[in-house]
Design a protein around this motif. Structure first.
Motif, PDB file in Angstrom:
ATOM      1  N   THR A   1       0.826  -1.209   0.000  1.00  0.00           N
ATOM      2  CA  THR A   1       0.000   0.000   0.000  1.00  0.00           C
ATOM      3  C   THR A   1       0.857   1.254   0.000  1.00  0.00           C
ATOM      4  N   LEU A   2       1.897   1.264   0.829  1.00  0.00           N
ATOM      5  CA  LEU A   2       2.789   2.423   0.878  1.00  0.00           C
ATOM      6  C   LEU A   2       3.496   2.631  -0.460  1.00  0.00           C
ATOM      7  N   LEU A   3       3.969   1.544  -1.044  1.00  0.00           N
ATOM      8  CA  LEU A   3       4.696   1.652  -2.311  1.00  0.00           C
ATOM      9  C   LEU A   3       3.789   2.207  -3.406  1.00  0.00           C
ATOM     10  N   HIS A   4       2.602   1.707  -3.491  1.00  0.00           N
ATOM     11  CA  HIS A   4       1.644   2.197  -4.482  1.00  0.00           C
ATOM     12  C   HIS A   4       1.385   3.694  -4.290  1.00  0.00           C
ATOM     13  N   TYR A   5       1.171   4.099  -3.061  1.00  0.00           N
ATOM     14  CA  TYR A   5       0.884   5.503  -2.753  1.00  0.00           C
ATOM     15  C   TYR A   5       2.070   6.405  -3.097  1.00  0.00           C
ATOM     16  N   ILE A   6       3.266   6.002  -2.669  1.00  0.00           N
ATOM     17  CA  ILE A   6       4.458   6.836  -2.851  1.00  0.00           C
ATOM     18  C   ILE A   6       4.844   6.932  -4.325  1.00  0.00           C
ATOM     19  N   LEU A   7       4.817   5.808  -5.031  1.00  0.00           N
ATOM     20  CA  LEU A   7       5.197   5.842  -6.442  1.00  0.00           C
ATOM     21  C   LEU A   7       4.242   6.697  -7.272  1.00  0.00           C
ATOM     22  N   ASP A   8       2.992   6.746  -6.875  1.00  0.00           N
ATOM     23  CA  ASP A   8       2.007   7.548  -7.599  1.00  0.00           C
ATOM     24  C   ASP A   8       2.206   9.047  -7.415  1.00  0.00           C
ATOM     25  N   ARG A   9       2.922   9.445  -6.341  1.00  0.00           N
ATOM     26  CA  ARG A   9       2.912  10.858  -5.954  1.00  0.00           C
ATOM     27  C   ARG A   9       4.275  11.519  -5.852  1.00  0.00           C
ATOM     28  N   PHE A  10       5.361  10.745  -5.836  1.00  0.00           N
ATOM     29  CA  PHE A  10       6.677  11.316  -5.579  1.00  0.00           C
ATOM     30  C   PHE A  10       7.705  10.845  -6.615  1.00  0.00           C
ATOM     31  N   PRO A  11       8.776  11.633  -6.827  1.00  0.00           N
ATOM     32  CA  PRO A  11       9.805  11.275  -7.816  1.00  0.00           C
ATOM     33  C   PRO A  11      10.808  10.280  -7.242  1.00  0.00           C
ATOM     34  N   VAL A  12      10.377   9.057  -7.057  1.00  0.00           N
ATOM     35  CA  VAL A  12      11.194   8.023  -6.427  1.00  0.00           C
ATOM     36  C   VAL A  12      12.287   7.549  -7.381  1.00  0.00           C
ATOM     37  N   MET A  13      13.478   7.299  -6.815  1.00  0.00           N
ATOM     38  CA  MET A  13      14.628   6.869  -7.598  1.00  0.00           C
ATOM     39  C   MET A  13      15.080   5.481  -7.148  1.00  0.00           C
ATOM     40  N   PRO A  14      15.667   4.675  -8.052  1.00  0.00           N
ATOM     41  CA  PRO A  14      16.265   3.408  -7.617  1.00  0.00           C
ATOM     42  C   PRO A  14      17.278   3.653  -6.508  1.00  0.00           C
ATOM     43  N   GLY A  15      17.254   2.814  -5.510  1.00  0.00           N
ATOM     44  CA  GLY A  15      18.130   2.975  -4.354  1.00  0.00           C
ATOM     45  C   GLY A  15      17.510   3.770  -3.225  1.00  0.00           C
ATOM     46  N   ASP A  16      16.380   4.425  -3.463  1.00  0.00           N
ATOM     47  CA  ASP A  16      15.692   5.138  -2.391  1.00  0.00           C
ATOM     48  C   ASP A  16      15.209   4.149  -1.332  1.00  0.00           C
ATOM     49  N   VAL A  17      14.971   4.671  -0.139  1.00  0.00           N
ATOM     50  CA  VAL A  17      14.558   3.858   1.003  1.00  0.00           C
ATOM     51  C   VAL A  17      13.230   4.369   1.542  1.00  0.00           C
ATOM     52  N   ILE A  18      12.377   3.440   1.927  1.00  0.00           N
ATOM     53  CA  ILE A  18      11.145   3.773   2.644  1.00  0.00           C
ATOM     54  C   ILE A  18      11.322   3.353   4.099  1.00  0.00           C
ATOM     55  N   LEU A  19      11.166   4.303   5.020  1.00  0.00           N
ATOM     56  CA  LEU A  19      11.084   3.990   6.448  1.00  0.00           C
ATOM     57  C   LEU A  19       9.608   3.834   6.780  1.00  0.00           C
ATOM     58  N   THR A  20       9.229   2.665   7.276  1.00  0.00           N
ATOM     59  CA  THR A  20       7.832   2.260   7.283  1.00  0.00           C
ATOM     60  C   THR A  20       7.073   2.566   8.564  1.00  0.00           C
ATOM     61  N   GLY A  21       7.662   3.337   9.462  1.00  0.00           N
ATOM     62  CA  GLY A  21       6.973   3.717  10.691  1.00  0.00           C
ATOM     63  C   GLY A  21       7.503   2.975  11.901  1.00  0.00           C
ATOM     64  N   THR A  22       7.171   3.506  13.078  1.00  0.00           N
ATOM     65  CA  THR A  22       7.702   2.957  14.325  1.00  0.00           C
ATOM     66  C   THR A  22       6.592   2.482  15.250  1.00  0.00           C
ATOM     67  N   PRO A  23       6.827   1.386  15.972  1.00  0.00           N
ATOM     68  CA  PRO A  23       5.868   0.964  16.989  1.00  0.00           C
ATOM     69  C   PRO A  23       5.974   1.840  18.234  1.00  0.00           C
ATOM     70  N   ALA A  24       5.114   1.579  19.204  1.00  0.00           N
ATOM     71  CA  ALA A  24       5.122   2.356  20.443  1.00  0.00           C
ATOM     72  C   ALA A  24       6.418   2.127  21.223  1.00  0.00           C
ATOM     73  N   GLY A  25       6.707   3.065  22.108  1.00  0.00           N
ATOM     74  CA  GLY A  25       7.854   2.925  22.995  1.00  0.00           C
ATOM     75  C   GLY A  25       8.979   3.894  22.740  1.00  0.00           C
ATOM     76  N   CYS A  26       8.805   4.829  21.791  1.00  0.00           N
ATOM     77  CA  CYS A  26       9.887   5.781  21.527  1.00  0.00           C
ATOM     78  C   CYS A  26      10.128   6.629  22.780  1.00  0.00           C
ATOM     79  N   SER A  27      11.397   6.884  23.062  1.00  0.00           N
ATOM     80  CA  SER A  27      11.750   7.672  24.238  1.00  0.00           C
ATOM     81  C   SER A  27      13.087   8.357  24.023  1.00  0.00           C
TER      82      SER A  27
END
Length: 249
Positions: free
Chosen positions: A177-203
């Motif tokens: 889902t993220l890949l579909h959304y991002i590729l449709d809207r942003f100038p993504v390049m080979p080698g780019d990275v997607i950070l997919t979000g963090t679970p609870a507990g950040c401190s």
């Protein structure tokens, strides 16, 4: 109908077998993206712990410079202009020549939380709070060919104690889902990275902290002797230090 429900048949949770160079990948590669496409509030419990609404209608995307990557084992300098830097453990997904996932790694999205709060109050972009030098520590990546990216576990310890545990099955928006959304809207390049979000507990992270992050197959294991854990895919460790003073102009 949510975006997650309409992303079917466009991409899969399993990875392609080739890297951005088109070659087979055997793993253990340090990522060096041009762009890092980040997903905010992709775990419901993390959104709740920061007092933010849970949104499953559309991904929240922001951008970090690829030059914020910090390799495994290097000192982690904390910005002197922030008094509250948070750790956020995340699954990093590298895109290959065909803009499909080819490698995965464990990474941290460091956030200057006090600066972010000020920027929000001013209705300014988050760039200063997110894209400062060394704000994206990233462990060596491995090929994700054959992996189910919806069934990996994240584990972060600070000074030997667990701070964050997560399971990618809990992401509000899956990798396809993220890949579909991002590729449709942003100038993504080979080698780019997607950070997919963090679970609870950040401190908070302070100088002297030792951070160890792991990405494994399967759901999170338990604590203590005899606890079962999945196969280790990516591991990184960093010692937090005070960053350099601001230059005088």
């Amino acid at each position: 109908m949510t975006l997650a429900n309409v992303c079917t048949g466009l991409c899969t949770s399993a990875c392609s077998a080739k890297s951005s160079s088109g070659q087979q990948d055997s793993g253990g590669v340090q990522l060096a993206p041009r762009n890092i496409w980040c997903v905010g509030r992709n775990y419901a419990e993390h959104a709740k712990e920061l007092g933010n609404p849970v949104n499953d209608e559309e991904p929240m995307i922001f951008l970090k410079a690829g030059s914020t990557i910090l390799q495994d084992g290097l000192p982690l300098p904390l910005p002197v202009w922030s008094q509250h830097v948070n750790h956020e453990i995340e699954m990093a997904v590298e895109l290959g020549a065909n803009l499909q996932p080819v490698r995965v790694a464990v990474a941290l999205d460091l956030t200057a939380r006090d600066v972010q709060a000020t920027l929000k109050a001013r209705q300014w972009p988050w760039t200063l709070a997110k894209s400062f030098p060394a704000s994206s520590p990233c462990a060596p990546a491995t090929s994700c060919a054959g992996l189910d990216l919806s069934d990996l576990s994240l584990h972060l310890t600070v000074n030997g104690k667990t701070r964050q545990r997560g399971h990618t099955a809990d992401m509000l928006f899956s990798v396809p889902t993220l890949l579909h959304y991002i590729l449709d809207r942003f100038p993504v390049m080979p080698g780019d990275v997607i950070l997919t979000g963090t679970p609870a507990g950040c401190s908070m992270v302070v100088p002297g902290d030792v951070l160890v992050a792991e990405l494994r197959t399967g759901p999170p294991g338990g604590e203590g002797e005899g606890a079962k854990e999945g196969r280790l895919l990516s591991r990184g460790a960093w010692d937090a230090v005070q960053g350099p003073a601001l230059t005088q102009r």
